[in-house]
Scaffold this motif. Structure first.
Motif, PDB file in Angstrom:
ATOM      1  N   UNK A  73       0.707  -1.123  -0.118  1.00 50.47           N
ATOM      2  CA  UNK A  73       0.128   0.122   0.132  1.00 50.47           C
ATOM      3  C   UNK A  73       0.803   1.125   0.021  1.00 50.47           C
ATOM      4  N   UNK A  74       0.955   1.973  -0.925  1.00 56.86           N
ATOM      5  CA  UNK A  74       1.867   3.082  -1.295  1.00 56.86           C
ATOM      6  C   UNK A  74       1.100   4.599  -0.724  1.00 56.86           C
ATOM      7  N   UNK A  75       1.548   4.955   0.200  1.00 56.14           N
ATOM      8  CA  UNK A  75       0.902   5.818   0.901  1.00 56.14           C
ATOM      9  C   UNK A  75       1.947   7.364   0.759  1.00 56.14           C
ATOM     10  N   UNK A  76       1.168   8.479   0.922  1.00 52.48           N
ATOM     11  CA  UNK A  76       1.961   9.632   0.859  1.00 52.48           C
ATOM     12  C   UNK A  76       3.277   9.741   1.873  1.00 52.48           C
ATOM     13  N   UNK A  77       3.078   8.585   3.012  1.00 52.39           N
ATOM     14  CA  UNK A  77       4.121   8.792   3.895  1.00 52.39           C
ATOM     15  C   UNK A  77       5.170   7.699   3.511  1.00 52.39           C
ATOM     16  N   UNK A  78       5.024   6.705   2.734  1.00 53.27           N
ATOM     17  CA  UNK A  78       5.735   5.502   2.333  1.00 53.27           C
ATOM     18  C   UNK A  78       4.894   4.490   2.206  1.00 53.27           C
ATOM     19  N   UNK A  79       5.592   3.344   2.064  1.00 50.45           N
ATOM     20  CA  UNK A  79       4.925   2.098   1.838  1.00 50.45           C
ATOM     21  C   UNK A  79       4.522   1.187   2.973  1.00 50.45           C
ATOM     22  N   UNK A  80       3.552   0.652   2.997  1.00 50.94           N
ATOM     23  CA  UNK A  80       2.926  -0.248   4.130  1.00 50.94           C
ATOM     24  C   UNK A  80       2.672  -1.569   3.437  1.00 50.94           C
ATOM     25  N   UNK A  81       2.906  -2.584   3.967  1.00 51.88           N
ATOM     26  CA  UNK A  81       2.607  -4.010   3.442  1.00 51.88           C
ATOM     27  C   UNK A  81       1.814  -4.836   4.452  1.00 51.88           C
ATOM     28  N   UNK A  82       1.027  -5.361   3.973  1.00 50.45           N
ATOM     29  CA  UNK A  82       0.118  -6.055   4.905  1.00 50.45           C
ATOM     30  C   UNK A  82       0.475  -7.344   5.371  1.00 50.45           C
ATOM     31  N   UNK A  83       0.436  -7.572   6.725  1.00 51.59           N
ATOM     32  CA  UNK A  83       0.947  -8.761   7.383  1.00 51.59           C
ATOM     33  C   UNK A  83       0.505  -9.899   6.987  1.00 51.59           C
ATOM     34  N   UNK A  84       1.192 -10.862   7.515  1.00 56.00           N
ATOM     35  CA  UNK A  84       0.994 -12.307   7.441  1.00 56.00           C
ATOM     36  C   UNK A  84      -0.298 -12.873   8.398  1.00 56.00           C
ATOM     37  N   UNK A 220     -17.536  12.875   3.653  1.00 52.50           N
ATOM     38  CA  UNK A 220     -17.864  11.756   3.776  1.00 52.50           C
ATOM     39  C   UNK A 220     -18.499  11.205   2.514  1.00 52.50           C
ATOM     40  N   UNK A 221     -17.918  10.070   1.855  1.00 56.27           N
ATOM     41  CA  UNK A 221     -18.377   9.663   0.363  1.00 56.27           C
ATOM     42  C   UNK A 221     -18.338  10.327  -0.495  1.00 56.27           C
ATOM     43  N   UNK A 222     -17.505  11.430  -0.646  1.00 59.70           N
ATOM     44  CA  UNK A 222     -17.483  12.377  -1.645  1.00 59.70           C
ATOM     45  C   UNK A 222     -16.407  12.029  -2.762  1.00 59.70           C
ATOM     46  N   UNK A 223     -15.765  10.714  -2.358  1.00 55.29           N
ATOM     47  CA  UNK A 223     -14.575  10.466  -3.392  1.00 55.29           C
ATOM     48  C   UNK A 223     -13.279  11.083  -2.956  1.00 55.29           C
ATOM     49  N   UNK A 224     -12.116  10.178  -3.458  1.00 54.25           N
ATOM     50  CA  UNK A 224     -11.097  10.630  -3.063  1.00 54.25           C
ATOM     51  C   UNK A 224      -9.941  10.336  -4.290  1.00 54.25           C
ATOM     52  N   UNK A 225      -9.213  11.672  -4.525  1.00 56.54           N
ATOM     53  CA  UNK A 225      -8.462  11.804  -5.702  1.00 56.54           C
ATOM     54  C   UNK A 225      -6.917  11.413  -5.461  1.00 56.54           C
ATOM     55  N   UNK A 226      -6.817  10.868  -4.252  1.00 59.65           N
ATOM     56  CA  UNK A 226      -5.433  10.626  -3.804  1.00 59.65           C
ATOM     57  C   UNK A 226      -5.331   9.553  -3.072  1.00 59.65           C
ATOM     58  N   UNK A 227      -5.738   8.357  -3.540  1.00 62.55           N
ATOM     59  CA  UNK A 227      -5.665   7.053  -2.844  1.00 62.55           C
ATOM     60  C   UNK A 227      -4.148   6.449  -3.092  1.00 62.55           C
ATOM     61  N   UNK A 228      -3.745   5.390  -2.473  1.00 62.65           N
ATOM     62  CA  UNK A 228      -2.649   4.851  -2.183  1.00 62.65           C
ATOM     63  C   UNK A 228      -2.285   4.151  -3.652  1.00 62.65           C
ATOM     64  N   UNK A 229      -0.915   4.458  -4.215  1.00 64.67           N
ATOM     65  CA  UNK A 229      -0.715   4.145  -5.693  1.00 64.67           C
ATOM     66  C   UNK A 229      -0.912   4.932  -6.629  1.00 64.67           C
ATOM     67  N   UNK A 230      -1.575   6.285  -6.387  1.00 64.43           N
ATOM     68  CA  UNK A 230      -1.912   6.796  -7.673  1.00 64.43           C
ATOM     69  C   UNK A 230      -3.537   6.785  -7.940  1.00 64.43           C
TER      70      UNK A 230
END
Length: 300
Positions: A73-84, A220-230
């Motif tokens: 998950x590429x965020x504006x703060x860096x990458x996060x990886x889902x755990x096992x 709320x529910x207005x959408x997001x133009x800046x999701x992880x990964x572009x």
């Protein structure tokens, strides 16, 4: 020693003391014993599908095992990886018990007491009942073990300091709005429970502020133009959905098939939500989700 030096020393000591206090600040509440409740594997598996566990914790694109983690998950703060999340005792959650699982899912706190980053949508799971927790736990106990190592987040300073999430939680953590609304029918309220809770639709379809917190009051529910990964998500409020040609029937069908009213198909993250999540739900629950999002009430 000059007065200026004394003031500076006192300020440094105070800052260090305050920082130490935040780092040592315990968070979370130990839940009452859940061991006496019996979990239902099928109910737990259903809730896991509704909650997006499979899509977020299974790196199928790279041939990963189910729930073995590794999804980036590429965020504006860096990458996060889902755990096992498999039953492996070293890399997964095989050495947890249901109490630790409950604290992790509902409070976002790991067994060692450190806070999880809110990329894990625990704020939406806070109202899960004890029975739902033990059902989930029972389902996770059936997942084959995988020794795929969980990857640590690759975040820039200061976001790589987990203790800072204690301050984030104090400032931005909000409970889910899943309680039934008196006067609304059961289908609408079931949709509310799913949309605002397990399905965590607002996680992607609501804008976020500078700190990555949802701006629920205004977007709320207005959408997001800046999701992880572009990536980006559209608005899904009732008015916008109607303007784009959606109905309760077509939205429920879209959540099952991935097909939109214009004949196109969902892509990106929403495609995975359908493939690994909503397509497994019952027709009744898909209709409830659509009813809530379209804000349609019984008889109208």
């Amino acid at each position: 020693m000059t007065s200026f030096f004394r003031v500076g020393l006192v300020a440094a000591i105070a800052a260090a003391t305050g920082l130490g206090a935040v780092i040592a600040w315990p968070i979370g509440v130990l839940p009452p014993p859940l061991i006496e409740l019996e979990g239902d594997v099928n109910r737990g598996a259903y809730l896991a599908r509704a909650s997006g566990c499979i899509a977020c914790h299974s790196d199928f694109r790279s041939g990963g095992a189910p729930l073995a983690g590794g999804v980036q998950l590429e965020t504006p703060f860096g990458a996060i990886y889902s755990p096992n999340l498999t039953t492996d005792s070293q890399e997964g959650i095989g050495d947890w018990d249901v109490q630790k699982f409950a604290v992790a899912v509902r409070q976002g706190i790991s067994p060692d007491g450190s806070p999880y980053y809110p990329a894990f949508p625990y704020p939406f799971y806070m109202n899960f009942t004890d029975q739902e927790i033990v059902d989930l736990w029972a389902a996770f106990q059936t997942v084959p073990a995988s020794d795929t190592p969980s990857r640590e987040p690759e975040l820039m300073f200061p976001f790589n300091q987990r203790w800072g999430m204690k301050l984030w939680r104090a400032a931005f953590l909000e409970p889910p709005h899943t309680d039934p609304v008196p006067g609304n029918d059961g289908i609408w309220n079931r949709g509310r429970e799913l949309v605002e809770g397990a399905a965590h639709c607002a996680a992607c379809h609501t804008g976020r502020n500078f700190a990555g917190a949802r701006m629920s009051d205004t977007e709320h529910f207005q959408g997001n133009a800046d999701l992880p990964g572009g990536d980006k998500s559209p608005a899904i409020d009732a008015e916008t959905l109607r303007e784009r040609g959606w109905t309760v029937e077509s939205l429920a069908y879209g959540l099952r098939s991935g097909i939109m009213p214009d004949g196109d198909v969902f892509g990106g993250g929403m495609g995975e939500v359908v493939n690994y999540g909503t397509s497994f739900l019952t027709d009744a629950d898909r209709t409830a989700i659509a009813t809530y999002l379209m804000d349609v009430h019984e008889g109208g």
